[in-house]
Scaffold this motif. Structure first.
Motif, short mmCIF file in Angstrom:
data_model
loop_
_atom_site.label_atom_id
_atom_site.label_comp_id
_atom_site.label_asym_id
_atom_site.label_seq_id
_atom_site.Cartn_x
_atom_site.Cartn_y
_atom_site.Cartn_z
N GLY A 144 1.14 40.21 -4.13
CA GLY A 144 0.42 41.47 -4.03
C GLY A 144 -0.41 41.64 -2.79
N GLY A 145 -0.17 40.80 -1.79
CA GLY A 145 -0.90 40.95 -0.53
C GLY A 145 -0.31 42.07 0.31
N PRO A 146 -0.96 42.36 1.42
CA PRO A 146 -0.54 43.47 2.27
C PRO A 146 0.61 43.12 3.22
CG PRO A 146 -2.48 42.45 3.20
CD PRO A 146 -2.21 41.75 1.89
N CYS A 147 1.26 42.01 2.98
CA CYS A 147 2.34 41.56 3.87
C CYS A 147 3.66 42.20 3.47
CB CYS A 147 2.48 40.04 3.78
SG CYS A 147 0.92 39.19 4.07
N SER A 148 4.57 42.22 4.43
CA SER A 148 5.92 42.72 4.18
C SER A 148 6.91 41.65 4.62
CB SER A 148 6.14 44.01 4.97
OG SER A 148 7.44 44.49 4.76
N TYR A 149 7.64 41.10 3.67
CA TYR A 149 8.63 40.06 3.97
C TYR A 149 9.79 40.67 4.73
CZ TYR A 149 12.24 36.52 3.21
OH TYR A 149 13.24 35.60 3.39
N GLU A 150 10.09 40.12 5.89
CA GLU A 150 11.12 40.66 6.77
C GLU A 150 12.36 39.77 6.84
OE1 GLU A 150 9.01 41.14 10.43
OE2 GLU A 150 7.66 42.65 9.60
N GLY A 151 12.42 38.75 6.01
CA GLY A 151 13.54 37.82 6.05
C GLY A 151 14.68 38.24 5.15
N ALA A 152 15.70 37.42 5.15
CA ALA A 152 16.89 37.64 4.32
C ALA A 152 16.56 37.34 2.86
CB ALA A 152 18.02 36.74 4.80
N ASN A 153 17.42 37.81 1.96
CA ASN A 153 17.19 37.51 0.55
C ASN A 153 17.49 36.03 0.29
OD1 ASN A 153 19.95 37.07 -0.42
ND2 ASN A 153 20.25 39.26 -0.11
N MET A 154 17.06 35.53 -0.85
CA MET A 154 17.15 34.10 -1.14
C MET A 154 18.57 33.58 -1.22
SD MET A 154 14.10 32.94 -1.01
CE MET A 154 13.94 34.11 0.34
N VAL A 155 19.50 34.40 -1.69
CA VAL A 155 20.90 33.96 -1.75
C VAL A 155 21.42 33.76 -0.33
CG1 VAL A 155 23.24 34.60 -2.43
CG2 VAL A 155 21.34 35.03 -3.99
N GLU A 156 21.17 34.71 0.55
CA GLU A 156 21.62 34.58 1.94
C GLU A 156 21.01 33.36 2.61
OE1 GLU A 156 21.28 38.18 4.39
OE2 GLU A 156 21.32 39.35 2.53
N VAL A 157 19.73 33.15 2.41
CA VAL A 157 19.03 32.04 3.04
C VAL A 157 19.59 30.70 2.58
CG1 VAL A 157 16.80 30.84 3.19
CG2 VAL A 157 16.89 33.33 3.41
N HIS A 158 19.92 30.58 1.31
CA HIS A 158 20.27 29.28 0.74
C HIS A 158 21.77 29.03 0.59
CE1 HIS A 158 16.03 29.85 -0.31
NE2 HIS A 158 15.96 28.56 -0.04
N THR A 159 22.60 30.03 0.83
CA THR A 159 24.05 29.83 0.73
C THR A 159 24.49 28.77 1.74
OG1 THR A 159 24.47 32.04 -0.12
CG2 THR A 159 26.30 30.93 0.97
N GLY A 160 25.25 27.81 1.24
CA GLY A 160 25.76 26.73 2.08
C GLY A 160 24.85 25.51 2.10
N MET A 161 23.63 25.63 1.59
CA MET A 161 22.72 24.49 1.59
C MET A 161 23.03 23.51 0.47
SD MET A 161 19.06 26.24 2.61
CE MET A 161 18.19 24.69 2.86
N GLY A 162 23.61 24.00 -0.62
CA GLY A 162 23.96 23.12 -1.73
C GLY A 162 22.76 22.44 -2.36
N ILE A 163 21.67 23.13 -2.48
CA ILE A 163 20.47 22.55 -3.08
C ILE A 163 20.71 22.29 -4.57
CG2 ILE A 163 18.03 22.98 -3.66
CD1 ILE A 163 17.83 24.50 -1.02
N THR A 164 20.44 21.06 -4.97
CA THR A 164 20.63 20.67 -6.37
C THR A 164 19.37 20.98 -7.18
OG1 THR A 164 19.75 18.44 -6.07
CG2 THR A 164 22.13 18.75 -5.64
N ARG A 165 19.51 20.90 -8.47
CA ARG A 165 18.36 21.11 -9.35
C ARG A 165 17.27 20.08 -9.07
NH1 ARG A 165 19.31 22.07 -15.55
NH2 ARG A 165 19.78 24.08 -14.65
N SER A 166 17.64 18.83 -8.87
CA SER A 166 16.62 17.81 -8.60
C SER A 166 15.95 18.04 -7.25
CB SER A 166 17.21 16.40 -8.69
OG SER A 166 18.17 16.20 -7.70
#
Length: 139
Positions: A77-99
């Motif tokens: 709820g701060g006055p900032c505006s996120y200008e990055g990609a969505n989380m799917v785009e950012v993390h696709t190909g990283m293969g982050i596991t649950r652990s």
């Protein structure tokens, strides 16, 4: 007609209530400077964590810090505006596991504890960020 007016009024109260809660969290995190400082500590925690550092070895750390600070600031709820990609785009190909995801959450908890954030604020932030689990793990 009265039902529609009442429903719109109720919806307005719900939005105002959520906005107030988010704004309260923004305040509890120390506003923009507090969030920037918290995210700097979080990035350092990740950098020291052998369980996950491989995912960040080629990352632009300054950009990562700036983007995650913007995103968290906006989410709480701060006055900032996120200008990055969505989380799917950012993390696709990283293969982050649950652990690995859990390890990163541990890093965030450690950072929040180092900043002496109230447990209620920690839980609120974790609750907000937990919604991104499906957009991060296994992509």
């Amino acid at each position: 007609m009265k039902f529609i007016q009442l429903s719109l009024f109720s919806l307005g109260l719900l939005v105002a209530s959520f906005s107030a809660q988010a704004s309260d969290l923004y305040q509890a995190l120390g506003e923009k400077q507090g969030i920037d400082d918290l995210m700097a500590t979080f990035v350092l925690e990740i950098a020291e964590d052998e369980r996950v550092i491989e995912h960040f070895e080629n990352a632009d750390i300054d950009r990562f810090h700036r983007m995650i600070s913007q995103h968290v600031c906006e989410l709480v709820g701060g006055p900032c505006s996120y200008e990055g990609a969505n989380m799917v785009e950012v993390h696709t190909g990283m293969g982050i596991t649950r652990s690995e995801f859990n390890a990163i959450v541990e890093n965030l908890i450690t950072a929040m504890e180092k900043h002496d954030l109230p447990v209620a604020a920690q839980n609120q932030l974790l609750d907000i960020l937990a919604d991104f689990h499906a957009e991060i793990v296994g992509k």
